[in-house]
Design an enzyme around this catalytic site. Structure first.
Site, PDB file in Angstrom:
ATOM      1  N   HIS A   1      -6.609 152.501   2.444  1.00 35.38           N
ATOM      2  CA  HIS A   1      -6.401 151.424   1.466  1.00 35.38           C
ATOM      3  C   HIS A   1      -6.348 150.107   2.229  1.00 35.38           C
ATOM      4  CE1 HIS A   1      -4.992 149.638  -2.343  1.00 35.38           C
ATOM      5  NE2 HIS A   1      -4.363 148.784  -1.541  1.00 35.38           N
ATOM      6  N   CYS A   2      -7.279 149.215   1.920  1.00 34.56           N
ATOM      7  CA  CYS A   2      -7.385 147.945   2.641  1.00 34.56           C
ATOM      8  C   CYS A   2      -6.657 146.860   1.853  1.00 34.56           C
ATOM      9  CB  CYS A   2      -8.849 147.560   2.836  1.00 34.56           C
ATOM     10  SG  CYS A   2      -9.067 146.016   3.746  1.00 34.56           S
ATOM     11  N   PRO A   3      -5.568 146.298   2.380  1.00 35.83           N
ATOM     12  CA  PRO A   3      -4.863 145.235   1.646  1.00 35.83           C
ATOM     13  C   PRO A   3      -5.652 143.940   1.574  1.00 35.83           C
ATOM     14  CG  PRO A   3      -3.906 145.535   3.829  1.00 35.83           C
ATOM     15  CD  PRO A   3      -4.910 146.624   3.660  1.00 35.83           C
TER      16      PRO A   3
ATOM     17  N   GLY B   1      -7.801 144.533  -1.357  1.00 33.50           N
ATOM     18  CA  GLY B   1      -7.024 144.956  -2.516  1.00 33.50           C
ATOM     19  C   GLY B   1      -7.559 146.180  -3.211  1.00 33.50           C
ATOM     20  N   GLN B   2      -8.106 147.128  -2.463  1.00 32.48           N
ATOM     21  CA  GLN B   2      -8.718 148.297  -3.079  1.00 32.48           C
ATOM     22  C   GLN B   2      -8.766 149.436  -2.072  1.00 32.48           C
ATOM     23  OE1 GLN B   2      -9.227 150.265  -5.519  1.00 32.48           O
ATOM     24  NE2 GLN B   2     -10.765 149.085  -6.683  1.00 32.48           N
TER      25      GLN B   2
END
Length: 432
Positions: free
Chosen positions: A193-195, A198-199
């Site tokens: 999950h890549c902050p 955002g996805q």
């Protein structure tokens, strides 16, 4: 002690038909768009056409970190290089900058605003037969026990791969699938999950994620390189040292430092994911050393691995967010809690698990049977039944439905009331 027939039907009775409705006509339940009843933590835009993660606001920060240095570079560096190259080649610097920036932003949106490969949830847990334990003899009937193995093994390209059961989604995850704790979804070929976008990064957006970090690396190198070109132009035109030339263009110094720091971040991700693609691994698998002790069944060779990522057809989404579905009925917590509190301690735990939709495992079932048997043994020893001793309740047939739970609670309360009334009547008769 023999069990009598259950005092309540195995299935909840059908709702009474209204007087105005014709026989056989069914009242259509109210419908709602799927994205409005979504149980994950996602955010939807444009009527369910675009799906983001719960930290969607971070994409605006990422866009600012991309657009702000590009704007500074265009205003203070690229604009002054337009006339320094023959045949108007200076304009190509600005054109390439705009095209590269637009590509970075488009891949960012494609990564952040699409379904990463979410596996649809099940409405109820799968029922599997535990053949090793046989069946339980309840009400003199052979009732098979329910068993939920926590993991299973499947064969992928001749290699045994273990898949796990997800309690939240109530399904066995496909190979390379994992549950994201941020989005609260099971995602196929889950990478991470890549902050910053955002996805989740998964099967359906990994290609765009790699293109995003790769193009962002090129953009950083592009700005970094032409800032040094501009400093060199100042040195040659004014015949001064590099330090004096750098003082004359503080914007170039700021961009050089910014791009140097950024290229280590996005450039490092580009190198790392290039390695992962060559090995056909995900970040999740690599960090967990998944293939250190066994062969990777998904590795097809470097060329085929890159072809699978960039040249294969992206599978369609398994979720139709704009389709209409009946409004899901959630059991009332207050009514369910009152019904459970009215039950005896032996039944309360089992009914509570059924209300919450928790799967009933063999261990819990055996523990309940032993407690149930002990309670009847105590009844025989003391010569009288307990509160539920002589109640013909077949708990193995309780349903995962709100109506079934209310009916069980109502039946139990009714029997307890009848028993109390009978006991009080007997005591009154003795007194007279």
């Amino acid at each position: 002690m023999q069990f009598s027939q259950p005092m309540f039907p195995l299935h909840p009775p059908p709702p009474p038909s209204s007087g105005g409705a014709a026989a056989g006509d069914a009242v259509a339940p109210p419908l709602v768009r799927t994205y409005r009843a979504w149980k994950g933590n996602n955010e939807f835009c444009l009527g369910g056409r675009v799906i983001f993660g719960p930290d969607v606001k971070s994409i605006f920060l990422t866009m600012f970190l991309i657009v702000a240095p590009v704007a500074v570079f265009s205003a203070f560096v690229a604009r002054k290089l337009l006339d320094d190259f023959p045949h108007h080649w200076g304009y190509s610097i600005l054109i390439i900058l705009i095209v590269l920036t637009m590509f970075v932003l488009i891949t960012l949106v494609l990564t952040s605003g699409r379904d990463p490969g979410i596996v649809p949830r099940n409405a109820q847990p799968p029922l599997m037969m535990d053949e090793s334990d046989g069946s339980a003899n309840i009400n003199n009937e052979q009732t098979p026990r329910l068993h939920f193995p926590r993991s299973k093994e499947v064969i992928v390209n001749g290699v045994s791969v273990k898949i796990k059961y997800c309690d939240t989604c109530m399904l066995y995850r496909p190979p390379r699938c994992s549950h994201c704790s941020v989005c609260d979804n099971c995602v196929e070929r889950f990478d991470h999950h890549c902050p910053w976008v955002g996805q989740c990064i998964g099967l359906r957006n990994y290609r765009f994620y790699y293109m995003f970090v790769f193009s962002a690396t090129l953009l950083c190198l592009y700005i970094h390189g032409f800032c040094w070109v501009y400093i060199k132009k100042i040195m040659d035109s004014e015949e001064i040292s590099i330090w004096k030339a750098m003082i004359k263009t503080p914007a170039s110094i700021a961009l050089i430092l910014y791009s140097f720091i950024s290229v280590w971040f996005v450039g490092g991700l580009t190198v790392f994911h290039t390695y992962l693609i060559s090995k056909n691994q995900s970040t999740y698998e690599n960090f967990r050393y998944r293939y250190d002790q066994q062969a990777n069944p998904f590795d097809k060779g470097v060329a085929e691995n890159f072809k699978e990522i960039f040249c294969s057809v992206i599978p369609p989404s398994k979720n139709k967010f704009r389709s209409k579905i009946p409004i899901p009925k959630e059991p009332s917590e207050a009514s369910g809690r009152r019904a459970i509190e009215s039950l005896s301690p032996v039944v309360r735990k089992t009914a509570g698990d059924l209300e919450l939709g928790a799967p009933v495992y063999n261990d819990a079932e055996e523990e309940f049977e032993s407690d149930y048997a002990d309670e009847f043994a105590n009844d025989d020893e003391h010569g009288k039944g307990s509160e539920i001793g002589d109640m013909p309740v077949d708990l193995s047939r309780m349903l995962y439905t709100e109506g079934g739970q209310r009916q069980v609670a109502s039946s139990l309360r009714h029997s307890l009331w009848e028993r109390d009334t009978k006991d009080s009547g007997e005591k009154t008769h003795f007194g007279t």
